[in-house]
Design a protein around this motif. Structure first.
Motif, PDB file in Angstrom:
ATOM      1  N   GLU A 213       0.840  -1.201   0.000  1.00  0.00           N
ATOM      2  CA  GLU A 213       0.000   0.000   0.000  1.00  0.00           C
ATOM      3  C   GLU A 213       0.875   1.251   0.000  1.00  0.00           C
ATOM      4  O   GLU A 213       1.507   1.575   1.007  1.00  0.00           O
ATOM      5  N   ASN A 215       0.672   5.369  -1.287  1.00  0.00           N
ATOM      6  CA  ASN A 215      -0.210   6.425  -1.788  1.00  0.00           C
ATOM      7  C   ASN A 215       0.519   7.358  -2.754  1.00  0.00           C
ATOM      8  O   ASN A 215       1.600   7.853  -2.445  1.00  0.00           O
ATOM      9  N   GLU A 277      -3.922   8.118  -3.829  1.00  0.00           N
ATOM     10  CA  GLU A 277      -4.426   8.197  -2.465  1.00  0.00           C
ATOM     11  C   GLU A 277      -5.930   8.512  -2.494  1.00  0.00           C
ATOM     12  O   GLU A 277      -6.356   9.456  -3.158  1.00  0.00           O
ATOM     13  N   PRO A 278      -6.738   7.718  -1.801  1.00  0.00           N
ATOM     14  CA  PRO A 278      -8.170   8.022  -1.754  1.00  0.00           C
ATOM     15  C   PRO A 278      -8.420   9.142  -0.742  1.00  0.00           C
ATOM     16  O   PRO A 278      -8.439   8.898   0.464  1.00  0.00           O
ATOM     17  N   LYS A 303      -4.908   3.252  -4.984  1.00  0.00           N
ATOM     18  CA  LYS A 303      -4.133   2.235  -4.257  1.00  0.00           C
ATOM     19  C   LYS A 303      -5.076   1.152  -3.720  1.00  0.00           C
ATOM     20  O   LYS A 303      -6.280   1.356  -3.583  1.00  0.00           O
TER      21      LYS A 303
HETATM   22  C1  LIG Z   1      -2.954   6.187   2.280  1.00  0.00           C
HETATM   23  O1  LIG Z   1      -3.873   7.252   2.336  1.00  0.00           O
HETATM   24  C2  LIG Z   1      -5.038   6.976   3.089  1.00  0.00           C
HETATM   25  C3  LIG Z   1      -5.947   8.179   2.964  1.00  0.00           C
HETATM   26  O2  LIG Z   1      -5.254   9.367   3.245  1.00  0.00           O
HETATM   27  C4  LIG Z   1      -4.650   6.682   4.530  1.00  0.00           C
HETATM   28  O3  LIG Z   1      -5.807   6.344   5.261  1.00  0.00           O
HETATM   29  C5  LIG Z   1      -3.689   5.506   4.546  1.00  0.00           C
HETATM   30  O4  LIG Z   1      -3.235   5.255   5.851  1.00  0.00           O
HETATM   31  C6  LIG Z   1      -2.486   5.799   3.671  1.00  0.00           C
HETATM   32  N1  LIG Z   1      -1.649   4.606   3.583  1.00  0.00           N
HETATM   33  C7  LIG Z   1      -0.335   4.652   3.732  1.00  0.00           C
HETATM   34  C8  LIG Z   1       0.410   3.372   3.628  1.00  0.00           C
HETATM   35  O5  LIG Z   1       0.272   5.692   3.955  1.00  0.00           O
END
Ligand SMILES: *[C@@H]1O[C@H](CO)[C@@H](O)[C@H](O)[C@H]1NC(C)=O
Ligand SMILES: *[C@@H]1O[C@H](CO)[C@@H](O)[C@H](O)[C@H]1NC(C)=O
Ligand SMILES: *[C@@H]1O[C@H](CO)[C@@H](O)[C@H](O)[C@H]1NC(C)=O
Length: 373
Positions: A213, A215, A277-278, A303
């Protein structure tokens, strides 16, 4: 037991209403923007003004192109955007953006069977038969693919402009509403823009695992545009086809065969990959740029895992893009040769064409996408 007249009324009502209780074939998104053909952006709502009606789902753009519109973001493509894109052809290089149709193999989602390709030899000529799930390789996702839904429940499905129900899609009546024939018949051509996020990360020596994962944020995209020599405010034009190279496919294509074989067996949060990134920031950035189609070299543009909280509601970008904006996504694009050529020419915009299958009522399709530089 019931009185004769009441029974007749119930029968009439049950014929007029779908099982979800909404009248068949009657658009529910009756609130729409005032615009005219000579100024398609008159009264254009800001991201913060979405949705146009509080009864519409999170950040939906229902009614923005009219209550009965079936083209969604493809409306950004006009004769003027196509004509202007002529100037993007300079070097005379045409590059296919489609993977070979059986890649990835096996498909990343184990529920989706691999493509079947049979050679049919006759005496004096050969035919072939292809049977494929349109989601397994490079694909154009049409507006029937992804509705808003709560916990994936069929009873809460809401498709673009609320024009159809799930029952309409699976009904034997062959209702074509929101099928990919609309995109095929509209004609998708114009200016393409590559944002090489994966290349930008490499240039900074920032290693990442594309199968986890990660973003891609809107501020990243601004930084990529600057790195490519553009201005974040003006690099993308209305009607553009925006392509983001995540580096997913580069990493996938280098996997040893045993790893390709076991990839579909990752489950839950382990089934992760790099992508957009959502977030509201991502959505606002894209909405302001008025793009017609959004593509990437990864399996979902956004993602994975797909779920995030947007506007206080659990949502995926898929729900908002496809069900909300009528914005089609192109996934698993092959961007390796394009990126290499763009860097060599130091030019990241090009003429772009996409011709999906003219399949009435279709859900997705190989895109036959091409960049011409
Ligand atoms: C990616 O972005 C989402 C939404 O902002 C967040 O909730 C998530 O933790 C992020 N993931 C990483 C691996 O940074
Ligand atoms: C349509 O838009 C044009 C350009 O902004 C404007 O001049 C014209 O008055 C508009 N027509 C209507 C009917 O609103
Ligand atoms: C990245 O690493 C290479 C090789 O070690 C080095 O030459 C280069 O300066 C580094 N670039 C950045 C931006 O740190």
């Amino acid at each position: 037991m019931c009185f004769k007249r009441l029974c007749a009324l119930t029968l009439v009502l049950s014929k007029l209403l779908s099982p979800t209780g909404r009248p068949v074939g009657k658009p529910a998104a009756s609130v729409s923007r005032q615009f005219n053909d000579s100024d398609i952006y008159a009264n254009w709502p800001t991201y913060d003004q979405l949705p146009l009606d509080p009864s519409f789902p999170t950040k939906a753009a229902w009614g923005v192109w009219g209550a009965t519109d079936e083209l969604g973001a493809l409306n950004h493509i006009t004769p003027n955007t196509i004509k202007a894109a002529r100037n993007e052809i300079g070097a005379g290089i045409a590059i296919s953006l489609n993977l070979e149709m059986n890649i990835p193999n096996p498909p990343l989602n184990p529920l989706r069977p691999a493509m079947l390709h049979a050679i049919v030899p006759f005496q004096g000529y050969q035919d072939d038969i292809i049977s494929l799930n349109t989601q397994i390789s490079t694909q154009y996702d049409g507006l029937r693919h992804f509705p808003y839904s709560t916990n994936n429940r069929v009873s809460t499905y809401q498709f673009y402009n609320d024009l159809i129900t799930f029952e309409d899609i699976v009904s034997p009546d062959r209702i074509k509403t929101l099928g990919i024939q609309n995109a095929a018949q509209k004609g998708i051509a114009g200016r393409g823009v590559l944002l090489d996020w994966g290349g930008w990360k490499e240039s900074r020596n920032e290693t990442f695992d594309a199968l986890s994962e990660v973003n891609i944020t809107s501020s990243d995209l601004d930084a990529v545009i600057s790195w490519q020599g553009g201005s974040p405010e003006s690099f993308i034009h209305p009607g553009d086809f925006l392509i983001i190279r995540s580096g997913f496919m580069k990493q996938y294509l280098q996997l040893p065969v045993p790893q390709e074989q076991v990839l579909p067996f990752r489950v839950g949060d382990d089934a992760a990959w790099v992508g957009l990134e959502p977030s509201d920031d991502t959505l606002r950035w894209l909405w302001d740029r008025k793009i017609s189609v959004l593509g990437s070299d990864n399996p979902s543009v956004e993602k994975s895992p797909l779920i995030a909280v947007i506007g206080g509601v659990e949502r995926s970008l898929h729900q908002i893009f496809i069900g909300g904006w009528g914005l089609s996504l192109v996934e698993y694009l092959d961007l390796e040769s394009l990126a290499e050529t763009c860097h060599k020419l130091n030019r990241f915009t090009f003429f772009f064409t996409l011709q999906n299958l003219n399949m009435a009522g279709g859900i997705a399709s190989p895109p036959n996408a091409m960049a011409i530089l």
